[in-house]
Design a protein around this motif. Structure first.
Motif, PDB file in Angstrom:
ATOM      1  N   GLU A 105      38.878  49.653  41.532  1.00  0.00           N
ATOM      2  CA  GLU A 105      38.779  49.096  42.780  1.00  0.00           C
ATOM      3  C   GLU A 105      37.953  49.461  43.697  1.00  0.00           C
ATOM      4  O   GLU A 105      37.480  48.271  44.432  1.00  0.00           O
ATOM      5  CB  GLU A 105      40.453  49.950  43.388  1.00  0.00           C
ATOM      6  N   GLU A 106      36.883  50.046  43.457  1.00  0.00           N
ATOM      7  CA  GLU A 106      35.558  49.690  44.621  1.00  0.00           C
ATOM      8  C   GLU A 106      34.709  48.958  44.528  1.00  0.00           C
ATOM      9  O   GLU A 106      34.722  47.871  45.250  1.00  0.00           O
ATOM     10  CB  GLU A 106      35.460  51.451  44.654  1.00  0.00           C
ATOM     11  N   ILE A 107      35.126  48.841  42.695  1.00  0.00           N
ATOM     12  CA  ILE A 107      34.559  47.499  42.422  1.00  0.00           C
ATOM     13  C   ILE A 107      34.510  46.409  42.705  1.00  0.00           C
ATOM     14  O   ILE A 107      33.855  44.897  42.666  1.00  0.00           O
ATOM     15  CB  ILE A 107      33.813  47.852  40.862  1.00  0.00           C
ATOM     16  N   ASP A 166      36.780  45.563  45.463  1.00  0.00           N
ATOM     17  CA  ASP A 166      36.366  45.670  46.638  1.00  0.00           C
ATOM     18  C   ASP A 166      35.501  45.036  47.117  1.00  0.00           C
ATOM     19  O   ASP A 166      34.625  44.096  48.000  1.00  0.00           O
ATOM     20  CB  ASP A 166      36.965  47.331  47.296  1.00  0.00           C
ATOM     21  N   PHE A 167      34.329  45.525  46.483  1.00  0.00           N
ATOM     22  CA  PHE A 167      32.737  45.310  46.803  1.00  0.00           C
ATOM     23  C   PHE A 167      32.369  43.976  46.056  1.00  0.00           C
ATOM     24  O   PHE A 167      31.554  43.371  46.824  1.00  0.00           O
ATOM     25  CB  PHE A 167      31.600  46.060  45.853  1.00  0.00           C
ATOM     26  N   LEU A 168      33.239  43.300  44.967  1.00  0.00           N
ATOM     27  CA  LEU A 168      33.023  42.092  45.055  1.00  0.00           C
ATOM     28  C   LEU A 168      33.942  40.988  45.247  1.00  0.00           C
ATOM     29  O   LEU A 168      33.517  39.959  44.976  1.00  0.00           O
ATOM     30  CB  LEU A 168      32.573  41.932  43.067  1.00  0.00           C
ATOM     31  N   GLU A 169      34.732  41.388  46.253  1.00  0.00           N
ATOM     32  CA  GLU A 169      35.518  40.922  46.997  1.00  0.00           C
ATOM     33  C   GLU A 169      36.566  39.710  45.773  1.00  0.00           C
ATOM     34  O   GLU A 169      36.415  38.950  45.681  1.00  0.00           O
ATOM     35  CB  GLU A 169      35.093  39.808  47.685  1.00  0.00           C
ATOM     36  N   GLU A 193      39.369  40.909  45.030  1.00  0.00           N
ATOM     37  CA  GLU A 193      40.905  41.370  45.138  1.00  0.00           C
ATOM     38  C   GLU A 193      41.919  40.218  45.435  1.00  0.00           C
ATOM     39  O   GLU A 193      43.161  40.584  43.715  1.00  0.00           O
ATOM     40  CB  GLU A 193      41.182  42.505  46.710  1.00  0.00           C
ATOM     41  N   PRO A 194      41.762  39.161  45.725  1.00  0.00           N
ATOM     42  CA  PRO A 194      42.987  38.472  45.073  1.00  0.00           C
ATOM     43  C   PRO A 194      43.471  37.326  43.446  1.00  0.00           C
ATOM     44  O   PRO A 194      43.957  37.136  42.738  1.00  0.00           O
ATOM     45  CB  PRO A 194      42.494  37.152  45.411  1.00  0.00           C
ATOM     46  N   ARG A 238      43.071  40.030  41.109  1.00  0.00           N
ATOM     47  CA  ARG A 238      42.861  41.446  40.114  1.00  0.00           C
ATOM     48  C   ARG A 238      43.852  41.175  39.208  1.00  0.00           C
ATOM     49  O   ARG A 238      43.088  41.710  37.885  1.00  0.00           O
ATOM     50  CB  ARG A 238      43.399  42.340  41.307  1.00  0.00           C
ATOM     51  N   LEU A 291      29.284  54.322  42.734  1.00  0.00           N
ATOM     52  CA  LEU A 291      30.146  53.360  43.473  1.00  0.00           C
ATOM     53  C   LEU A 291      30.451  54.682  45.196  1.00  0.00           C
ATOM     54  O   LEU A 291      31.138  55.017  44.697  1.00  0.00           O
ATOM     55  CB  LEU A 291      31.019  52.643  43.431  1.00  0.00           C
ATOM     56  N   PHE A 337      41.952  49.231  48.142  1.00  0.00           N
ATOM     57  CA  PHE A 337      41.549  49.538  46.841  1.00  0.00           C
ATOM     58  C   PHE A 337      43.459  49.419  46.222  1.00  0.00           C
ATOM     59  O   PHE A 337      43.100  50.418  45.055  1.00  0.00           O
ATOM     60  CB  PHE A 337      40.930  51.146  46.617  1.00  0.00           C
ATOM     61  N   ARG A 396      30.529  47.662  55.004  1.00  0.00           N
ATOM     62  CA  ARG A 396      29.325  45.976  53.953  1.00  0.00           C
ATOM     63  C   ARG A 396      28.372  45.428  54.507  1.00  0.00           C
ATOM     64  O   ARG A 396      28.853  44.703  55.581  1.00  0.00           O
ATOM     65  CB  ARG A 396      30.473  45.324  53.117  1.00  0.00           C
ATOM     66  N   THR A 404      45.714  37.425  48.962  1.00  0.00           N
ATOM     67  CA  THR A 404      46.459  38.272  48.580  1.00  0.00           C
ATOM     68  C   THR A 404      48.158  38.141  49.686  1.00  0.00           C
ATOM     69  O   THR A 404      49.302  39.273  48.397  1.00  0.00           O
ATOM     70  CB  THR A 404      46.092  39.393  48.107  1.00  0.00           C
TER      71      THR A 404
END
Lengths: 266, 691
Positions: A145-147, A149-152, A154-155, A157, B2, B70, B181, B301
């Motif tokens: 999930e951190e990745i 979030d990092f790569l944006e 989420e939509p 997923r 991370l 998350f 970020r 979302t």
């Protein structure tokens, strides 16, 4: 971005070193006597015209091809050849020139697959997703999930990656490579086929990965603008031979490189 | 490798540590925490920070806020939220924020931005939320006009915008950012992260600043300024509407009473922070009643997140309901035959009896039974997909909603109602009470509101929510607000026989055709926009011989239609100019004309000519306001050659338009646009019933 000086790189600790590598397929000499090094924390670009042996070089580094001659030194250990499994265990992960994801699986599952080497609970527990296996999965899910979030991303997923546009698939592939928490990340044309906006996004992610997590990156890329901006040092290959190696400015001014790209009258 | 970027948030099991902190606070606070009106939930307090103290006591363990991060819904109880806000508020104090000073909020629906409202108000400072999608120039105007001392930005993108204004902002001293970020290499010394500010606050707290903080909160008066909201305005520069604590608190309390909201409600906060609606629903009403506000993961979302939360109270502009309906219809078109049949069969049934059942009218037992079967097979699953399963009350406002759409949702059993309001009124002017709901009205005056229709036909109101004034703009304040507190809405309307308010159009837009017939552009545009294929329409006619319209197609809907009919197109522009699309639009417009011909007052203003615009109207080009309303005068200037062509009888016209991209770059779009005539219908001779 913070500016790394030449001195930084020169004194940087060596992460990987390839020595006099030669690789041929039957009579085709893909790579001939190539040596170069990658130091910790840098972005190292490998460039060259089509068929120069760039992808072969990456394949040698992560053990997909075995060179006939030469040695690979990774983390101080000298080897005749790498094996893919060994490379992955030791912290080398990669993305591919052609997207190589599980098209029917969701973004989440694809990235989760990148962590499979880090899962240690036995098959029995995993099958029932119970007890220690469940706790382990929660832990890994958090990292994934951190990745995300990092790569944006989420939509998307839960979207099967086969349905995603190409630019996003490339991003998911980067995510899967990151999931292994690599110390060396090999990117094979991460921006091929992207439009300007997607390229800008991807460049931003590559810089962020490098600076935020200190991941060393070796990348192949054809867009010279991108390469000159991103890379700390560049290796130039042509017809399987190394023709230049140095800082972007040096490489840009190198007559051999100019000849290789523009062609020269014989 | 991370690392978590938003450290300090609580995930499920981590709550224990915070709970401990809370316990400690409770034991020591029994004598120190002075809450006015504590224990008497009906006792109205004066400010929202006072409600924070009260809620931290009475709802200590109830959820106050959730945020999906998350992939998990992270929650804060009122007590935890109180601690977070207190730390941040004291941090702001340490940074020098004082009573009466302004702090700008730029970003999306994030818990920390909502906390900033309260943290600033606790110090007597005034929060000024700004539309986060504004281009830098618009943002600069507001930052400068409001004389903001500080700005809190959600992320790097917003920080960049503010930094790009550089020295032009004389008053701005500090920029605070929420998300780390990309912020690591910024060296500007006036930048500080949210967490660092909270740390400053905790230092103050350790030095016993907590008591003074509570004392200051309890000292605040209802007449103090609470918030300043800039109206996007269909004309000219935005105006800063000053709202006092009394305005906001009283409005929030009476709204909660009107729909019987208590601490058990859940809402999803997804509308722009700078819009008065969101400020009242996601902040004001939540603090006053203690209900839980849920922030979605990202703007993309929202639909999925709403489904997971299943809010009990939902608010949306008509556009959202339209889009949801379009999405469902498009999906149903691709469904299997059996499903399709079942869907349409039960929708027909709902269409006949759904509203009656919702209104509690007499309906035969057999039809009720059939409706119940439909609920199990179609309506229930549909509502679940849209996240409406638990909705007690849903409101739509901001624009007129299509009667078909309105009826569709109500027939499914969703208690959708209409509301009429504006920033200057702290939202509420009128709303539909349960059981008195009709598509064409906006209901009765809400509690405490008086409505009058001026001789000009303009709607005027007076209420406890009436704003203090426009910031640094006495002239406009005087024009809008009379001495005894009546406010001009700028809308033309009338009260119908049932005592319900009906809105026709903006008062200044209502005009006359050359033959003297009444011309209400919005009325015509809305009729057109109710077709799913029409995204936007702009009608012209005041001072002309006939009415002409510019139509914008809806790419989702028309695109899907094109796909099913094997019509290929490469771009929006190409699709818009397609002859078959023109035919489709012509049919729609004829239908509108037929409707208009039935209405005595409007029959004269039937549409004579139309064109389909080659580009989508866009807020970045100034064609729409930030709340996506058409700016008619701007459009008539920008597309003057096209409008001229409508009236000089030409059948096509070449135009070249400059467009501005979100990052400020410019480009050009050019096209030859076709103009067509439409059939008109004879006005109905016999007088029909009012309906």
């Amino acid at each position: 971005m913070s500016l790394k000086t030449v001195a930084d790189i020169a004194t940087g600790e060596e992460l990987l070193h390839v020595d006099d590598i030669s690789l041929s397929f039957g009579g085709v000499k893909a790579i001939q006597d190539i040596s170069f090094d990658i130091t910790k924390g840098e972005i190292r670009a490998i460039i060259g015209p089509n068929g120069a042996g760039k992808t072969s070089m990456l394949n040698v580094i992560n053990g997909f091809y075995h060179p006939q001659v030469g040695t690979i030194t990774f983390l101080g250990e000298e080897r005749r050849k790498m094996r893919p499994y060994m490379a992955a265990c030791q912290g080398i992960s990669r993305t591919f020139q052609n997207v190589a994801l599980f098209a029917g699986m969701s973004t989440l599952d694809n990235i989760m697959a990148g962590r499979s080497l880090k899962m240690h609970k036995n098959f029995f527990w995993q099958m029932f997703r119970y007890g220690p296996a469940l706790n382990e999965e929660i832990e890994h899910r958090r990292a994934v999930e951190e990745i995300i979030d990092f790569l944006e991303i989420e939509p998307i997923r839960k979207t099967p990656v086969g349905q995603l546009p190409y630019g996003l698939q490339k991003r998911v592939e980067l995510g899967r490579a990151l999931a292994a928490e690599p110390s060396l990340l090999l990117l094979d044309e991460p921006m091929a086929g992207m439009n300007l906006e997607e390229k800008e996004d991807m460049s931003r992610f590559i810089i962020d990965v490098n600076q935020q997590f200190g991941t060393t990156i070796a990348l192949i890329e054809h867009d010279m603008g991108v390469v000159m901006d991103l890379a700390d040092r560049i290796v130039v290959l042509d017809y399987g031979k190394k023709i230049a190696d140095g800082l972007p400015a040096q490489v840009q001014a190198d007559q051999n490189v100019i000849d290789a790209y523009l062609g020269v009258a014989h | 490798m991370l690392r978590c970027q938003t450290a300090g948030k609580t995930v499920g099991f981590d709550n224990i540590s915070d709970g401990h902190k809370g316990g400690e606070y409770q034991t020591m606070s029994s004598d120190k925490l002075e809450v006015r009106g504590a224990g008497l939930s009906n006792d109205a307090l004066d400010t929202f920070p006072q409600y924070l103290l009260l809620n931290a006591k009475r709802f200590a363990d109830r959820p106050a806020m959730r945020h999906k991060d998350f992939g998990i819904w992270q929650s804060w109880t009122w007590l935890q939220m109180h601690d977070e806000i207190r730390a941040f508020s004291l941090g702001l104090k340490k940074l020098g924020l004082k009573k009466g000073q302004k702090i700008a909020l730029i970003g999306g629906n994030r818990p920390r931005l909502y906390w900033t409202f309260c943290a600033a108000q606790a110090l007597g400072a005034v929060p000024v939320p700004i539309y986060s999608d504004s281009i830098a120039e618009e943002m600069e105007y507001v930052l400068e006009h409001a004389e903001t001392i500080m700005a809190i930005c959600q992320d790097q993108e917003q920080v960049d915008k503010v930094l790009s204004m550089g020295d032009k902002l004389k008053s701005l001293k500090t920029i605070i950012y929420d998300e780390n970020r990309g912020m690591r290499d910024y060296e500007a010394d006036n930048l500080i992260s949210f967490v660092e500010v909270q740390k400053l606050g905790e230092e103050l707290l350790a030095a016993n600043a907590g008591e003074k903080w509570i004392k200051d909160i309890n000292k605040a008066k209802g007449s103090d300024l609470a918030v300043m909201l800039y109206t996007s305005g269909t004309t000219g520069r935005p105006k800063g509407v000053m709202l006092s604590n009394d305005n906001m608190v009283k409005t929030a309390i009476s709204a909660n009473e009107f729909d019987k909201f208590d601490e058990k409600e859940q809402v999803v906060a997804y509308l722009p922070l700078a819009w008065v609606g969101d400020h009242v629903f996601s902040y004001g009403q939540a603090f006053a009643s203690g209900y839980c506000v849920c922030c979605p993961e990202s703007a993309e979302t929202v639909d999925e997140d709403r489904r997971e939360i299943a809010p009990t109270y939902f608010f949306a502009p008509p556009r959202v309901f339209e889009n949801l309906l379009t999405a469902i219809m498009v999906r149903m078109d691709d469904a299997g035959n059996f499903k399709k049949k079942m869907f349409h069969y039960f929708l027909d049934h709902a269409n006949k009896f759904g509203e009656k059942i919702l209104n509690g009218d007499n309906v035969a037992f057999v039809d009720r039974l059939k409706y119940f079967a439909g609920e199990l097979l179609v309506y229930g699953p549909l509502k679940n997909r849209m996240g409406f399963t638990n909705v007690k009350v849903a409101y739509t406002a901001g624009e007129a909603i299509g009667p078909e759409i309105f009826k569709f949702y109500r027939s499914l059993g969703l208690n959708l109602k209409q509301l009429y309001g504006q920033t200057e009124a702290s939202v509420y002017i009128s709303a539909q009470p349960d059981g008195e709901i009709r598509a064409e009205t906006v209901g009765r005056p809400t509690p405490g509101v008086e409505i009058e229709i001026a001789n000009s036909g303009e709607v005027m109101y007076r209420s406890p929510g009436v704003f203090v004034g426009y910031y640094k703009n006495d002239k406009s304040t005087k024009e809008t607000k009379t001495k005894d507190g009546w406010v001009h809405t700028g809308d033309a309307g009338f009260i119908d026989d049932d005592g319900h308010l009906r809105i026709i159009d903006r008062a200044k837009d209502v005009g006359k055709l050359n033959d003297g017939s009444l011309f209400a552009p919005k009325y015509i545009e809305n009729k057109l926009k109710f077709f799913p294929n029409v995204k936007e329409a702009v009608a012209f006619g005041d001072g002309h011989d006939f009415c002409g319209v510019i139509v914008n197609i809806d790419l989702t809907s028309v695109g899907n239609w094109a796909e099913r009919n094997n019509i290929s197109y490469a771009s929006y522009q190409e699709l818009a100019a397609h002859p078959q699309v023109y035919e489709m639009m012509e049919e729609h417009i004829e239908q509108v004309n037929r409707d208009l011909s039935q209405e005595e007052m409007m029959a004269g203003s039937q549409i004579a000519r139309f064109l389909v615009l080659h580009k989508e109207l866009d807020a970045d080009d100034g064609e729409l306001t930030r709340t996506l309303k058409v700016r008619r005068s701007f459009i008539s200037e920008r597309y003057a050659p096209l409008i001229e062509a409508i009236y000089d009888g030409s059948t096509q016209k070449y135009v070249d338009t400059e467009v501005i991209f979100e990052d400020g770059r410019k480009g050009n779009i050019s096209a030859t646009v076709e103009i067509r005539d439409v059939k008109k219908f004879a006005a109905a001779t016999h007088k029909e019933a009012a309906e």
